[in-house]
Scaffold this motif. Structure first.
Motif, PDB file in Angstrom:
ATOM      1  N   ARG A   1      -8.833  -4.170   1.432  1.00  0.00           N
ATOM      2  CA  ARG A   1      -8.776  -3.779   2.843  1.00  0.00           C
ATOM      3  C   ARG A   1      -8.806  -5.039   3.703  1.00  0.00           C
ATOM      4  NH1 ARG A   1     -13.705  -0.914   4.306  1.00  0.00           N
ATOM      5  NH2 ARG A   1     -14.380  -2.891   5.166  1.00  0.00           N
ATOM      6  N   LEU A  24      -9.677  -1.599  -4.454  1.00  0.00           N
ATOM      7  CA  LEU A  24      -9.321  -1.373  -3.055  1.00  0.00           C
ATOM      8  C   LEU A  24      -9.253  -2.732  -2.389  1.00  0.00           C
ATOM      9  CD1 LEU A  24      -9.192   0.361  -0.342  1.00  0.00           C
ATOM     10  CD2 LEU A  24     -11.656  -0.033  -0.259  1.00  0.00           C
ATOM     11  N   GLN A  39      -5.230  -2.867   7.450  1.00  0.00           N
ATOM     12  CA  GLN A  39      -4.386  -2.398   6.351  1.00  0.00           C
ATOM     13  C   GLN A  39      -5.245  -2.218   5.110  1.00  0.00           C
ATOM     14  OE1 GLN A  39      -0.887  -4.965   5.897  1.00  0.00           O
ATOM     15  NE2 GLN A  39      -1.404  -5.819   7.876  1.00  0.00           N
ATOM     16  N   SER A  40      -4.835  -1.317   4.227  1.00  0.00           N
ATOM     17  CA  SER A  40      -5.544  -1.174   2.963  1.00  0.00           C
ATOM     18  C   SER A  40      -4.594  -0.686   1.888  1.00  0.00           C
ATOM     19  CB  SER A  40      -6.736  -0.224   3.091  1.00  0.00           C
ATOM     20  OG  SER A  40      -6.289   1.088   3.319  1.00  0.00           O
ATOM     21  N   ASP A  78      -9.058  -6.284   7.578  1.00  0.00           N
ATOM     22  CA  ASP A  78      -9.418  -5.843   8.918  1.00  0.00           C
ATOM     23  C   ASP A  78      -8.342  -6.236   9.914  1.00  0.00           C
ATOM     24  OD1 ASP A  78     -11.740  -4.702   7.990  1.00  0.00           O
ATOM     25  OD2 ASP A  78     -13.018  -6.393   8.577  1.00  0.00           O
ATOM     26  N   SER A  87      -4.964   0.761  -2.426  1.00  0.00           N
ATOM     27  CA  SER A  87      -5.797   0.982  -3.605  1.00  0.00           C
ATOM     28  C   SER A  87      -4.897   1.314  -4.783  1.00  0.00           C
ATOM     29  CB  SER A  87      -6.825   2.093  -3.366  1.00  0.00           C
ATOM     30  OG  SER A  87      -6.205   3.345  -3.369  1.00  0.00           O
ATOM     31  N   VAL A 120     -11.392  -9.747   4.759  1.00  0.00           N
ATOM     32  CA  VAL A 120     -10.792  -8.977   3.672  1.00  0.00           C
ATOM     33  C   VAL A 120     -11.911  -8.486   2.756  1.00  0.00           C
ATOM     34  CG1 VAL A 120      -9.210  -9.051   1.696  1.00  0.00           C
ATOM     35  CG2 VAL A 120      -8.694 -10.390   3.743  1.00  0.00           C
ATOM     36  N   GLY A 175       0.820  -1.209   0.000  1.00  0.00           N
ATOM     37  CA  GLY A 175       0.000   0.000   0.000  1.00  0.00           C
ATOM     38  C   GLY A 175       0.850   1.254   0.000  1.00  0.00           C
TER      39      GLY A 175
END
Length: 187
Positions: free
Chosen positions: A51, A49, A61-62, A53, A64, A177, A16
């Protein structure tokens, strides 16, 4: 040290950060040969995206990125781009396997799934993605149809807004996720 040898909880964070901060170029090819992609295969474009949890062992975390995708689960190419348009990842795969080349070197994998697990720190079914974006279950695994889409490979794929260009896929197993894709629709 390459992001691929970082502990699993840091892989997605590093990817990311690279997607948003560093104009890094990665190349992924199937083994030593480029897989055959039919010129007639259309490119699918949009933004995605991913993501993850928080869990007991890692924070949320994420990441894009803009993307281009061509092919299917048996062969294809996925390109990820930074917000500034710099190509970050080009993933190519075939029955021969996959290879991730970074400025730090190249690494081969037996499958696209193995590469996704190592690179993202999570199991993300990239081989199924072309079919999911077409609004159908991937032929490579069993599925269950539901009122909002289907369930496959432990993911609930919601296709209700696909005509508007949005697909959501959620894995409920910990850590949960979310993969959200926004397609560029033809004018």
């Amino acid at each position: 040290m390459s992001a691929l040898v970082e502990p699993p909880q840091r892989r997605l964070a590093l990817l990311g950060a690279a997607a948003t901060l560093l104009p890094t170029f990665f190349v992924l090819q199937a083994c030593t040969t480029t897989p055959v992609i039919r010129a007639a295969d259309p490119w699918t474009q949009g933004r995605l995206l991913l993501r993850v949890d928080a869990s007991a062992s890692q924070p949320a975390q994420s990441m894009s990125a803009a993307f281009e995708l061509q092919g299917d689960g048996s062969h294809g190419e996925l390109r990820l781009f930074s917000p500034l348009g710099t190509r970050l990842v080009t993933a190519s795969w075939s029955a021969l396997g996959a290879q991730l080349s970074t400025p730090e070197g190249a690494r081969s994998f037996d499958s696209l799934d193995a590469l996704a697990e190592q690179a993202l720190g999570q199991s993300v079914p990239l081989a199924a993605l072309p079919d999911w974006l077409a609004g159908r279950p991937w032929a490579g695994a069993d599925h269950q149809l539901g009122p909002e889409g289907f369930e496959q490979l432990g993911w609930q794929v919601t296709t209700l807004r696909l005509a508007e260009g949005q697909l959501d896929a959620r894995r409920a197993a910990a850590p949960s996720v979310l993969l959200r894709v926004r397609l560029e629709l033809p004018a």
